[in-house]
Structures are given as C-alpha cells and as structure tokens.
Design a protein around this motif. Structure first.
Motif, mmCIF file in Angstrom:
data_model
loop_
_atom_site.group_PDB
_atom_site.id
_atom_site.type_symbol
_atom_site.label_atom_id
_atom_site.label_comp_id
_atom_site.label_asym_id
_atom_site.label_seq_id
_atom_site.Cartn_x
_atom_site.Cartn_y
_atom_site.Cartn_z
ATOM 1 N N GLY A 1 -4.446 1.744 -10.353
ATOM 2 C CA GLY A 1 -4.024 1.065 -11.568
ATOM 3 C C GLY A 1 -2.540 0.780 -11.613
ATOM 4 O O GLY A 1 -1.998 0.466 -12.679
ATOM 5 N N GLN A 2 -1.864 0.852 -10.469
ATOM 6 C CA GLN A 2 -0.421 0.630 -10.427
ATOM 7 C C GLN A 2 -0.078 -0.637 -9.657
ATOM 8 O O GLN A 2 -0.854 -1.126 -8.839
ATOM 9 N N SER A 3 1.126 -1.131 -9.927
ATOM 10 C CA SER A 3 1.622 -2.321 -9.247
ATOM 11 C C SER A 3 2.068 -1.979 -7.833
ATOM 12 O O SER A 3 2.503 -0.860 -7.550
ATOM 13 N N PRO B 1 -2.178 -1.988 10.103
ATOM 14 C CA PRO B 1 -2.791 -0.753 9.593
ATOM 15 C C PRO B 1 -2.885 -0.774 8.075
ATOM 16 O O PRO B 1 -2.075 -1.409 7.383
ATOM 17 N N GLY B 2 -3.871 -0.059 7.535
ATOM 18 C CA GLY B 2 -4.040 0.002 6.093
ATOM 19 C C GLY B 2 -4.549 -1.309 5.537
ATOM 20 O O GLY B 2 -5.047 -2.183 6.260
ATOM 21 N N GLU C 1 0.873 -1.172 0.000
ATOM 22 C CA GLU C 1 0.000 0.000 0.000
ATOM 23 C C GLU C 1 0.910 1.221 0.000
ATOM 24 O O GLU C 1 1.733 1.371 0.904
ATOM 25 N N LEU C 2 0.798 2.080 -1.012
ATOM 26 C CA LEU C 2 1.687 3.227 -1.108
ATOM 27 C C LEU C 2 1.534 4.132 0.115
ATOM 28 O O LEU C 2 0.423 4.537 0.469
ATOM 29 N N GLY C 3 2.655 4.405 0.751
ATOM 30 C CA GLY C 3 2.643 5.218 1.956
ATOM 31 C C GLY C 3 2.366 4.437 3.221
ATOM 32 O O GLY C 3 2.419 4.987 4.317
ATOM 33 N N LEU D 1 16.719 4.512 5.084
ATOM 34 C CA LEU D 1 15.914 4.356 3.886
ATOM 35 C C LEU D 1 14.475 4.794 4.165
ATOM 36 O O LEU D 1 13.751 4.119 4.911
ATOM 37 N N PRO D 2 14.026 5.907 3.602
ATOM 38 C CA PRO D 2 12.657 6.380 3.853
ATOM 39 C C PRO D 2 11.593 5.565 3.143
ATOM 40 O O PRO D 2 10.405 5.753 3.390
ATOM 41 N N GLY D 3 11.994 4.650 2.259
ATOM 42 C CA GLY D 3 11.023 3.774 1.617
ATOM 43 C C GLY D 3 10.564 4.284 0.267
ATOM 44 O O GLY D 3 10.627 5.478 -0.036
ATOM 45 N N TYR D 4 10.091 3.362 -0.559
ATOM 46 C CA TYR D 4 9.548 3.710 -1.870
ATOM 47 C C TYR D 4 8.326 4.601 -1.688
ATOM 48 O O TYR D 4 7.357 4.223 -1.006
ATOM 49 N N GLY D 5 8.367 5.803 -2.245
ATOM 50 C CA GLY D 5 7.244 6.727 -2.112
ATOM 51 C C GLY D 5 6.939 7.092 -0.674
ATOM 52 O O GLY D 5 5.793 7.397 -0.348
ATOM 53 N N GLY D 6 7.962 7.054 0.197
ATOM 54 C CA GLY D 6 7.751 7.368 1.610
ATOM 55 C C GLY D 6 7.056 6.275 2.381
ATOM 56 O O GLY D 6 6.495 6.529 3.453
ATOM 57 N N SER D 7 7.101 5.056 1.869
ATOM 58 C CA SER D 7 6.429 3.924 2.529
ATOM 59 C C SER D 7 7.384 3.298 3.545
ATOM 60 O O SER D 7 8.202 2.438 3.217
ATOM 61 N N ARG D 8 7.295 3.757 4.759
ATOM 62 C CA ARG D 8 8.129 3.238 5.842
ATOM 63 C C ARG D 8 7.382 2.133 6.583
ATOM 64 O O ARG D 8 6.159 2.136 6.622
ATOM 65 N N PRO D 9 8.146 1.201 7.198
ATOM 66 C CA PRO D 9 9.603 1.122 7.238
ATOM 67 C C PRO D 9 10.157 0.316 6.071
ATOM 68 O O PRO D 9 9.441 -0.466 5.438
#
Length: 605
Positions: free
Chosen positions: A577-579, A525-526, A266-268, A340-348
């Motif tokens: 619509g994204q992976s 969460p999420g 899940e992004l973020g 590493l802040p994560g892909y697209g800010g997706s921590r951790p």
C-alpha cells in the motif's frame, strides 16, 4: 488551511524509520529541487543544478548522507504540513512553532543559469527549536563557523554558506563521515531566518526576506491562476499542475521526469533509476497537458530547446537519444554511488542512466502530438516548427519498421513493440493534421505512410488467441502501454479488438488501485510495482469505451494514493500500500490532470 491537500502526516524521520515516499513534499526554483519530510527535514538537495551531486542526501543514505532539520527542542506531537497560497512554498506547523520553507524565486532566479540558489527557512513560534545541518560528506568537506553562520568548505574552497538572522550560536562536532552544526533557538524572541546560500553571488539580493517570500509565492500563484482547471478534484489538479511547472527547467526549457534518483520500484531491490533528466517523450506529454490547461509557454520553450539541440547540438531526429541533460548534453555514464546505501537499503543508488544509449521509436509520437495541441490552441507556430514536423515524419519513415527497446526501456534485445508502432502512426497522423490546418502544405505521401503503418500494426499487433493487442509482434504477453492503440485514435473507441484489450488488461494487470505495465520476465531481478500512468491510461480507456462508472471509481482510488500534500510518485505497491519509484513523477501528475479533464468532459461539467 489554504489548500485542501494539506493534511497531517506521521513523520518518522527523526527516529530513523523510513519515511514513506508519498509523505514527502517538494520545493523548487525551476533549476534545482529539495525534498522535505513531514517533519520539515530537508533530505534531498542537489547543487547547483537538479542533476548535480547532492548536497543533502539522507533520502538515499540515511542521516550520515546529509540533512537540514528544524524541529521543536522537546517532543511536540505530529506536525501538519501544507503548501501556502497555491505555491511551492511549504509550511510545517507544530503546536508552538512553524517553519516556512522555499527555494527563492525572486529577482528572476528561475530563469537564471543554475549557478546560485537560496533555500530559505523561516522559523516562528513561542517554543525552543533545534536546528541541525550536515552536508553530504563528499571530498574533504568540513564545516567552519564564520562571521554570519556556517560555511561548508572543501579544502580552501568555499562551497555553501548557512546564514542566520539573527545570529545563532553554532556548535560543530563530528557526525558519521563528516561534521554536523547544531544551534538551539528561542523563538519567543522573534522569527529566525535561515538561508542556505549555494553558489557565487547567492548572498547578493536587493529584497528583504518577506519580500522575497512574497515574490516566490507570486511566481507560482500568478502562473497557476491563469490555468483553466476542471471542476473535478480542482485542488489536486492545481497541485499537479504546479508540480509539472516545478519540473520545467527555467533556464533552458527542458522538462525533467522527476527530481530524484534511485527511489526504488521494489523496496530492497535494484530497479533504481536516475530520472533527473529530460526524456523528450515524458517532457512532450508534460507540456501537452499544460497546453490543455491553457499554458503554452512551457511547450514553446521545450520545442525551442529541441530545435537548439538539432540546429546547434547536431542531433539527428531519426537518431535522437531518449534522454538528455537539461542543457541538452549527453548524460554521464551510468554508475553506482558507493557512498549511498539507497532508500530502505535499495541498492544501487545510480547516477546517470544507461537508457540514453537505447533506440526508442515511440518518442516521435508525443513530440508531434504536442505540436498538434499547440496548433489547435492557436500558438504562434512558424517555419521552424513546420521543419520540425517534416523531420519527425521523415524520422518515422526511416525507422518505424525497426525493433526498439520501447517506452519501458527494457534492458534486453529490441522487439517490435506495438506501443512504439502506434506512436509512429500518431506522429504521421498528427503531422498530416498540422499540414492541413496550420501550415497549409500538401502531404499526400504522408497519408500513404500512415495507412501502411496502421495496416501492419493492426495485423501483427493483434493476437486472436489472447483476444488482445499484445506487447510486441507475435507475442502473447500483455502490456498496458498498448492502451495507446485506442487513446491515440489508431482504432476507434468501439472497435471490438480494443475493447477486448482494455478488458484483458484490467483483468490481468490491474491490482486494486494500480495497473502493472506488464508481468513478464524482463531480465532484471525482482519485479516493479504498479505504474501510476498506466492506471491513468486505463481510466481514460474506460471513459472511451463508455464505462464511466468504472472510470470514476478507479480515479477515486487513484487520487487516494496522493500523499498528504498532494504529490505522487512513479509507482504504487498494492501489497504494502505504499508508493514506489522516483518522486514526484511527471507521468503520475499529468495522468491525473488528463483523467480529471476527461471525466469532467464526459460528465458535461
């Protein structure tokens, strides 16, 4: 263009915008892997081994976390990217320049211990190019100019060398938390070869670059050309097979789930996991799919790895950990990398995987099913494999009645998962078949165990109010993993309960081209996105119940999720619509292959 899956992408990495996961490509030498953006920027590379700390980590940390880029000095439009000649050699082309990228597979490197590797980049064209290199700023890493390029040093220790031919004029300056090396190249003067040499002896080779490139192409092409590919989406099936081969760890026979960590479901969000290890479930399913395509070596090597784990490593099958390193060792404790802040800010961004401590009884089924496929393929099974069959059935006998965390590795209290019970049944069922057709052994008591498991799961797994087999005994929540009830053969294709389950899963868990695993609260969460393998299982289920038009339509939707070079991640978000999830994922590619084989078979192709 040598492959139909090479398509133009829209790279955005240079501008700082997140590149969609599916637009990346993969390089592999079967010991480590690199992830490359559509504009030829290497943004993920771990050294010396696939689960080692990253040397380049822009994928999870932005430019400050390390990248290796080559591009036209002046804007030159969108590049086109493709794999060369049915291999894992990648070409990225602009109007006036191109770059060929590969992890060197010459001179037996794919089966050597993961102690040295060579990332090779060959630049050609008539344009001016800019080369930039900055490593992950771990420890006290710094860049220094040397006689033939750039060295990455940690104090007095030489870590990595970036060598160029011909020599380039490098400029080093501060960059974020570390250093960056830059060089401008006039390609009209001739090709430029860049080699990122990692590990002791990486610069020792007998072959010139063109011969090593040819040997690398041959390494992949000679293998894939032996496969029996279906006459349906053949190019995507071939690319999927190559991805699965790339995930096979040559030195040991282990097979990893994916070459990345912490690409988010899940992004973020925080559903970010490290998949750079060997799950026996995933690995067995991967090897079984390759057996179906006609290649048994990967399966035999995996079983050898498992047998070493049992004999030398002291592992007990009934206490088998879900996950091991490619060397068959315990994983490091799960931790978060604060750098590493994560892909697209997706921590951790996680290193290690705490699911190693879980109990998952479903693992027995895929291992036994793999041995069964090998038996039907006429593979040279011997007494060691018969002993493994016995140990697997004994493990089921000891543990099948216990609750577990299940295939989804729920970080909550164990349940009596219906999928896990079905996999225990499958382990015994396939063991009985092997005993009779391959090993000629009497196993009457196994038949009683198989029937006992079947009777219980059919009784306790079915919820008449929901008109479906549900996630766990006594539950009301649906889980698409229970499609295994029919896919395994525990219930026949025409069984009304299973047909009803398939219809319920499609109605409640499918969203467009994707299928969710479940929609219940799992304590995290999420929520995750749709799970690609479950889409593939629904396609196979539709084939079995006779809905061939629906199966083909969903398959067409599914293959459209592949990126420009034919790669698939773990999940798909139907909202954006994204992976989502780690990339590329073994599950997603083996599912595509199985779908193509099953659809072709159903159509009589």
């Amino acid at each position: 263009m040598s492959e139909a899956v090479g398509r133009q992408g829209r790279p955005e990495s240079s501008s700082g915008t997140i590149v969609p996961i599916e637009q990346h490509s993969l390089l592999s030498d079967q010991r480590t892997a690199a992830v490359v953006t559509p504009d030829a920027r290497v943004v993920w590379l771990c050294e010396p081994r696939i689960d080692s700390p990253p040397l380049l980590a822009e994928l999870l940390g932005g430019p400050d976390a390390g990248f290796f880029s080559v591009r036209p000095l002046e804007p030159a439009g969108d590049p086109v990217q493709r794999y060369v000649g049915h291999s894992m050699v990648l070409e990225t082309s602009w109007d006036a320049m191109s770059v060929i990228d590969y992890l060197d597979c010459s001179e037996g490197l794919p089966t050597e211990p993961a102690e040295r590797s060579r990332l090779v980049r060959v630049l050609t064209g008539t344009d001016q190019a800019l080369v930039e290199f900055t490593p992950f700023p771990g420890g006290s890493n710094r860049l220094e100019c040397s006689a033939d390029g750039i060295e990455v040093r940690d104090g007095d220790t030489h870590l990595v060398r970036l060598r160029s031919s011909p020599d380039l004029e490098w400029h080093i300056e501060s960059h974020g938390r570390g250093d960056i090396a830059r060089a401008e190249v006039d390609l009209s003067a001739g090709p430029v070869v860049l080699e990122l040499l990692c590990g002791t002896g990486a610069d020792e080779h007998a072959l010139a670059e063109p011969q090593r490139r040819s040997a690398t192409i041959t390494h992949w092409r000679a293998w894939v050309d032996r496969l029996a590919l279906p006459p349906l989406q053949t190019e995507l099936v071939r690319r999927s097979a190559l991805v699965l081969k790339a995930l096979c760890h040559g030195p040991t026979g282990a097979i990893i789930a994916a070459p990345t960590t912490s690409l988010p479901q899940e992004l973020g969000g925080s559903r970010n996991w490290d998949y750079r290890y060997c799950w026996m479930r995933d690995a067995s399913m991967t090897a079984a799919t390759l057996v179906r395509l006609g290649s048994i070596d990967e399966a035999m090597d995996l079983l050898d790895w498992l047998l070493r784990l049992i004999v030398s490593g002291g592992a007990s099958l009934d206490r088998l950990a879900p996950i091991y390193t490619v060397d068959g060792e315990a994983l490091p404790p799960e931790r978060s990398d604060p750098n590493l802040p994560g892909y697209g800010g997706s921590r951790p961004a996680r290193i290690g995987n705490a699911a190693e401590q879980q109990f998952q009884t479903d693992v027995f089924g895929p291992i036994m099913d793999l041995i069964g496929r090998l038996g039907r393929a006429g593979a040279p099974l011997d007494g060691r494999h018969w002993r493994l069959v016995e140990l697997l059935v004994d493990a089921v006998r000891r543990r099948w009645q216990e609750p577990d965390q299940g295939i989804w590795e729920i970080r909550a209290a164990p349940r009596h998962h219906v999928h896990s019970k079905a996999m225990c049944w499958m382990a015994v069922d396939r063991g009985i078949a092997l005993a009779g057709t391959v090993f000629d052994r009497p196993v009457a008591e196994w038949e009683q165990l198989r029937d006992t498991i079947a009777a219980e799961v059919l009784s306790k797994g079915w919820n008449p109010d929901e008109k479906a087999f549900t996630a766990a005994y006594g539950s009301t929540d649906l889980d698409s993993a229970v499609l295994a009830m029919g896919l395994s053969g525990l219930v026949p294709p025409g069984d009304a309960r299973w047909v009803s389950t398939v219809e319920a899963i499609e109605a409640q868990l499918r969203r467009g081209p994707t299928v969710y695993r479940y929609r219940r609260d799992d304590g995290l969460p999420g929520e995750p996105s749709g799970f690609n393998l479950m889409t593939c299982w629904l396609i196979d289920a539709k084939i079995l119940i006779g809905d061939l038009d629906g199966a083909r339509a969903l398959f067409d939707d599914y293959i459209a999720l592949a990126g420009p070079t034919g790669l698939l991640s773990e999940e798909h978000d139907p909202v954006t619509g994204q992976s989502r999830g780690n990339f590329p994922q073994a599950y997603s590619h083996l599912g595509l292959i199985e779908n193509a084989l099953n659809l072709a078979g159903a159509a009589g192709l």
